[in-house]
Design an enzyme around this catalytic site. Structure first.
Site, PDB file in Angstrom:
ATOM      1  N   GLU A   1      17.554  -7.225  12.102  1.00  0.00           N
ATOM      2  CA  GLU A   1      18.528  -7.862  12.981  1.00  0.00           C
ATOM      3  C   GLU A   1      19.817  -7.044  13.070  1.00  0.00           C
ATOM      4  O   GLU A   1      20.437  -6.955  14.138  1.00  0.00           O
ATOM      5  CB  GLU A   1      18.860  -9.276  12.469  1.00  0.00           C
TER       6      GLU A   1
ATOM      7  N   CYS B   1      21.710 -12.161   7.472  1.00  0.00           N
ATOM      8  CA  CYS B   1      21.481 -11.829   8.885  1.00  0.00           C
ATOM      9  C   CYS B   1      21.739 -13.025   9.791  1.00  0.00           C
ATOM     10  O   CYS B   1      22.162 -12.853  10.940  1.00  0.00           O
ATOM     11  CB  CYS B   1      20.058 -11.324   9.077  1.00  0.00           C
TER      12      CYS B   1
ATOM     13  N   THR C   1     -11.744   7.651 -12.018  1.00  0.00           N
ATOM     14  CA  THR C   1     -11.621   8.420 -10.783  1.00  0.00           C
ATOM     15  C   THR C   1     -10.727   9.638 -10.990  1.00  0.00           C
ATOM     16  O   THR C   1     -11.009  10.730 -10.485  1.00  0.00           O
ATOM     17  CB  THR C   1     -11.051   7.527  -9.663  1.00  0.00           C
TER      18      THR C   1
ATOM     19  N   ASP D   1     -12.323  13.265 -10.412  1.00  0.00           N
ATOM     20  CA  ASP D   1     -12.006  13.903  -9.134  1.00  0.00           C
ATOM     21  C   ASP D   1     -10.674  14.639  -9.097  1.00  0.00           C
ATOM     22  O   ASP D   1     -10.427  15.399  -8.163  1.00  0.00           O
ATOM     23  CB  ASP D   1     -12.012  12.849  -8.013  1.00  0.00           C
TER      24      ASP D   1
ATOM     25  N   LEU E   1      -3.839  11.772  -4.325  1.00  0.00           N
ATOM     26  CA  LEU E   1      -3.481  10.423  -3.858  1.00  0.00           C
ATOM     27  C   LEU E   1      -2.239  10.418  -2.970  1.00  0.00           C
ATOM     28  O   LEU E   1      -1.498   9.425  -2.924  1.00  0.00           O
ATOM     29  CB  LEU E   1      -3.281   9.473  -5.047  1.00  0.00           C
TER      30      LEU E   1
END
Length: 367
Positions: A54, A86, A198, A202, A206
């Site tokens: 706003e 606001c 993971t 690997d 990310l």
């Protein structure tokens, strides 16, 4: 709801989405100010959560805001935080009407913003495109109401549900278009989350790549014992892009010191009955740090644990046009389910081709 109200609220929603992944712990709000059928001000929540939508729209509109109609996707705040409310700014600007998409569930607001506007003589319309407005900030709503961020689970597999061959080869089952789509999804979430397995298998970065995006999500790893490579991609870049390691109690002090020395933040979490990190404890800890939207990219054990306790809000699955066979590695770990009736179902929300793959999006069925 008039066609005009719907049209300008849809515009506000599209603006608000620009903030997804960049504004936590605040909601990603959009605002449009209209006078005599013409847009005189536009705004959306800025990185870090401020200025609010706003305020940006009012600054752009200037004096043209007097007597105008304001379309805002979430109820204007009514409390004094790091910035004035606001709702008070809208009153001071002299707007004539405020159209609100969804009510803010934060107890500091929750109806008080709309009440402040009405008390000042401003015409207020609520619940305009409410379903869409609530969906746009589902993560914020989840954090306020359930004390956890929303979780989007990403799965990518062959036609027969395999993520790798028996030997572990997995790059690449899906095509470049699907991988680019994943990067865009990373960018729209506050954090990317994976399991320690993971990372060890690997060595993922990310990060968001190939989109020209400067902002990066927080990178979260669930690792009970902090037994992750100290020379891997996450370790090398922990000072450039945040790395949060959710771990169990009793980790080796030397490992904890090594990771904090590299720049990672350590988050102690509870251990569940299966002697793994309790998913609920992890998500509560992430919510306490302000996260609203988490993008989980596996592996199979973490995905299964989240699904098993009903903590996945959306599943996005990419199916590639090949079959690996039973000897391949499944995309989900064991879940201990033996009755279909006891397994929660997801409702199909979208299906479309992305390159040579098919993306299907599923949302938690609340019925």
């Amino acid at each position: 709801m008039s066609g005009t109200d719907k049209r300008f609220m849809a515009l506000a929603l599209s603006l608000g989405r620009r903030g997804l992944g960049r504004v936590w712990p605040n909601p990603a709000v959009g605002c449009v100010i209209v006078k005599d059928g013409r847009v005189v001000g536009r705004g959306w929540t800025q990185p870090g959560g401020r200025p609010h939508a706003e305020i940006g729209a009012l600054a752009q509109a200037g004096r043209a805001a007097r007597g105008a109609t304001v379309y805002v996707t979430l109820e204007p705040c009514a409390h004094q935080g790091q910035t004035p409310p606001c709702a008070a700014a809208l009153v001071a600007s002299g707007v004539a009407r405020v159209v609100i998409g969804a009510r803010d569930p934060d107890p500091r607001v929750d109806g008080q913003g709309a009440a402040m506007l009405r008390a000042a003589g401003i015409d207020v319309a609520e619940a305009v495109m409410r379903t869409e407005a609530e969906a746009a900030n589902a993560g914020f709503f989840c954090r306020i109401r359930e004390g956890r961020p929303s979780v989007t689970l990403k799965l990518a597999a062959s036609l027969d549900g395999r993520i790798a061959t028996a030997g572990g080869e997995s790059q690449w089952i899906t095509g470049p278009e699907a991988r680019r789509h994943v990067h865009a999804l990373r960018a729209s979430h506050d954090a990317v989350m994976v399991g320690g397995g993971t990372v060890r298998a690997d060595d993922p970065a990310l990060t968001v790549r190939g989109l020209g995006v400067a902002h990066q999500p927080v990178r979260i790893v669930l690792t009970r014992g902090l037994d992750l490579p100290l020379d891997g991609a996450l370790a090398r870049t922990a000072r450039q892009v945040p790395v949060w390691l959710c771990h169990g109690v009793g980790v080796e002090p030397a490992l904890a010191e090594a990771w904090t020395g590299l720049g990672a933040e350590l988050i102690p979490c509870e251990i569940g009955r299966n002697r793994q990190l309790d998913p609920g404890s992890v998500l509560a800890a992430l919510a306490a740090r302000g996260l609203t939207r988490v993008f989980c990219e596996g592996g199979g054990a973490l995905a299964a644990s989240l699904l098993g306790v009903g903590l996945v809000d959306e599943v996005i699955c990419y199916s590639a046009g090949l079959a690996v066979g039973a000897e391949g590695r499944p995309m989900l770990g064991a879940m201990g389910q033996d009755r279909l009736a006891a397994i929660p179902r997801f409702a199909l929300a979208e299906v479309r081709a992305i390159g040579g793959d098919v993306m299907h999006r599923w949302r938690r069925d609340e019925q």
